[in-house]
Design an enzyme around this catalytic site. Structure first.
Site, short mmCIF file in Angstrom:
data_model
loop_
_atom_site.label_atom_id
_atom_site.label_comp_id
_atom_site.label_asym_id
_atom_site.label_seq_id
_atom_site.Cartn_x
_atom_site.Cartn_y
_atom_site.Cartn_z
N GLU A 18 6.04 -7.76 30.45
CA GLU A 18 5.34 -8.99 30.84
C GLU A 18 6.43 -10.02 31.08
O GLU A 18 7.00 -10.56 30.13
CB GLU A 18 4.42 -9.48 29.72
CG GLU A 18 3.30 -8.52 29.36
CD GLU A 18 2.24 -8.39 30.44
OE1 GLU A 18 2.29 -9.15 31.43
OE2 GLU A 18 1.38 -7.53 30.29
N CYS B 299 3.53 -18.46 30.63
CA CYS B 299 3.93 -17.78 31.86
C CYS B 299 2.77 -17.80 32.86
O CYS B 299 2.97 -17.57 34.04
CB CYS B 299 4.41 -16.37 31.59
SG CYS B 299 3.33 -15.47 30.51
#
Ligand code: ADP
Length: 478
Positions: free
Chosen positions: A253, A287
């Site tokens: 990720e 993010c």
């Protein structure tokens, strides 16, 4: 939090212990700059001991009935829910975020344990006939093995929970390496797992200093079969290269640069509420945070005025004052990066509508709005990770689509507009996740992850457990 009283050591083979060479490192409260704790630094031999423990525990944990694994995870969910305030206070203390963000994170983290407690007993398998009729095909899924979990500081509890829970549900044993800025949250979660009676060696916690060589040596160990990493694309690329040496399975990720597009005809009540969520959740240190906000010319002025009103309502200050809605960044370094990006944006032609000025001190940065940001400018193409809304005005929807997709990243995106238009636009976005008339997309039941250089694999949902399982196919006589 008055004083931190939780564990400050490594957790290896079911016991808390200092590092082999006795070194410790400071954990600071970014809101005050004060020392919260002195945490044990792991030496290479501690990391090896953690892999030994996880390797030794793997045969029996992977053979433990799924129902028992599920019940352990359920106990963690219950403990974490009961201790949500304590967990949130630790998150606030070492990460700096505002209390409302921390308490949401604590509850969200607990939900991963509940979700994967439910998934542990539903690991799929399949029977198929073969087209030629000569065999029967049985597909099963087996625990992949010892898993190395590396997590960042921005969601110190949720990122650990999102990895530990599916790994344990799948029968894997783990070595958790949290960010060195936020080891206390990780240690508290491990303490909850310990209280829930996780068997020795199933969960291990190491905080190596320096981190690079320690992770390299763990990845070189034949017992480590999985790396699940959340962090920057830069470190992710290095770890992918290191994993290649032994063909370690990776879930990544990585960074994002989320576009948020306001289409003509969008309901501004919905678009403004969604933009505030997508931009300001976690003080912008996410993010998934809206990094590039493209607003159609027909709505641009009103959008700016209304967003400014909403940003003015944020109260900047320490998360220990629970009514504050915007906390500190995790470190001076992170705060300075945000300040520099804003300065660069102004140098490149953007105008500050709100905030920006450096009247705050320490690791704090005010809610900021920039207009006149150019597509492709530095702030538009860099992950901001702070409370700065960078707004680009556009005239043509097809241009907005091209600009939204013009990025090496593809983690999340947001689109606001009449539902049919917004859904059609969403399907054309190169993004692993899209919020349609919504600013918050994370959900333990949904597959979280990105396309392009934002990563590999998915966390959460039905997909999350598969990352920790390997497919085995049995070929049986017809
Ligand atoms: P961020 O910008 O969010 O701090 P990083 O990628 O630097 O992202 O950090 C994410 C995680 O990766 C942290 O746990 C950090 O300690 C770890 N990390 C940083 N550098 C390395 C490295 N060279 N090898 C392995 N892990 C690393």
């Amino acid at each position: 939090m008055t004083a931190y009283e939780g564990p400050t050591d490594l957790f290896i083979n079911g016991a808390w212990r200092a590092g082999a060479d006795g070194r410790r490192f400071p954990v600071l409260d970014p809101a005050t700059g004060k020392l919260l704790a002195s945490f044990a630094a792991a030496a290479l031999e501690d990391c090896e001991a953690a892999v030994d423990a996880a390797g030794d525990a793997f045969p029996s944990w992977s053979a433990t009935p799924p129902r028992e694994r599920s019940e352990l995870l359920r106990r963690v969910f219950e403990l974490m829910t009961a201790e949500a305030e304590t967990l949130a206070a630790i998150i606030v203390a070492e990460n700096g975020k505002a209390w409302p963000d921390a308490i949401v994170e604590a509850k969200y983290s607990a939900e991963f344990f509940r979700w994967f407690a439910e998934e542990a007993v539903r690991i799929p398998g399949e029977y198929r006939g073969s087209p030629s009729g000569d065999k029967r095909i049985v597909v099963t899924h087996q625990s992949i093995g010892v898993s190395l979990l590396i997590t960042p500081w921005n969601f110190p509890a949720a990122m650990a929970a999102r990895k530990i829970a599916p790994a344990l549900a799948a029968g894997c044993t783990v070595v958790l390496k949290p960010a060195s800025e936020t080891p206390l949250t990780a240690a508290f979660i491990v303490e909850l797992l310990n209280r829930a009676r996780v068997p020795a060696g199933v969960v291990n916690l190491v905080t190596p200093k320096p981190v690079g060589p320690a992770v390299e040596s763990m990845l070189a160990d034949a017992r480590v079969r999985k790396l699940s990493f959340t962090g920057s694309t830069e470190v992710g690329r290095q770890l992918l290269a290191s994993s290649a040496r032994r063909v370690v399975s990776t879930s990544m990720e990585l960074g994002g640069n989320a576009p948020l597009v306001v289409l003509p005809g969008a309901d501004l009540d919905v678009a403004i509420a969604g933009t505030v969520d997508a931009k300001m959740r976690n003080g912008g240190s996410a993010c998934t945070a809206a990094n590039r906000i493209y607003v159609h010319a027909s709505l641009h002025e009103e959008f700016l005025a209304r967003l400014t009103d909403r940003f003015l309502a944020f109260t900047l200050g320490p998360g220990s004052t629970r009514s504050n809605t915007l906390g500190a960044l995790v470190s001076q370094r992170e705060r300075d990066k945000v300040a520099e990006l804003v300065e660069t944006a102004v140098g490149e032609g953007a105008t500050i509508v709100l905030g920006g000025a450096d009247e705050s001190s320490g690791c704090f940065y005010p809610a900021t709005i920039l207009k006149g940001v150019a597509h492709g400018s530095t702030i538009n193409s860099t992950e901001i990770f702070g409370p700065v809304a960078a707004i680009v005005r556009y005239d043509d929807v097809e241009d907005a689509l091209l600009m939204a997709n013009d990025s090496e990243f593809g983690l999340s995106a947001y689109v606001f507009g009449p539902e049919g238009d917004a859904v059609r636009f969403a399907f054309r976005l190169q993004s692993g996740m899209v919020g349609v008339n919504r600013g918050v997309i994370s959900d333990p039941a949904a597959p979280f992850g990105g396309v392009k250089q934002s990563g590999l694999g998915r966390e959460g949902g039905f997909e999350g457990i598969l990352e920790f399982l390997e497919t085995q196919y049995l070929s049986l006589p017809a």
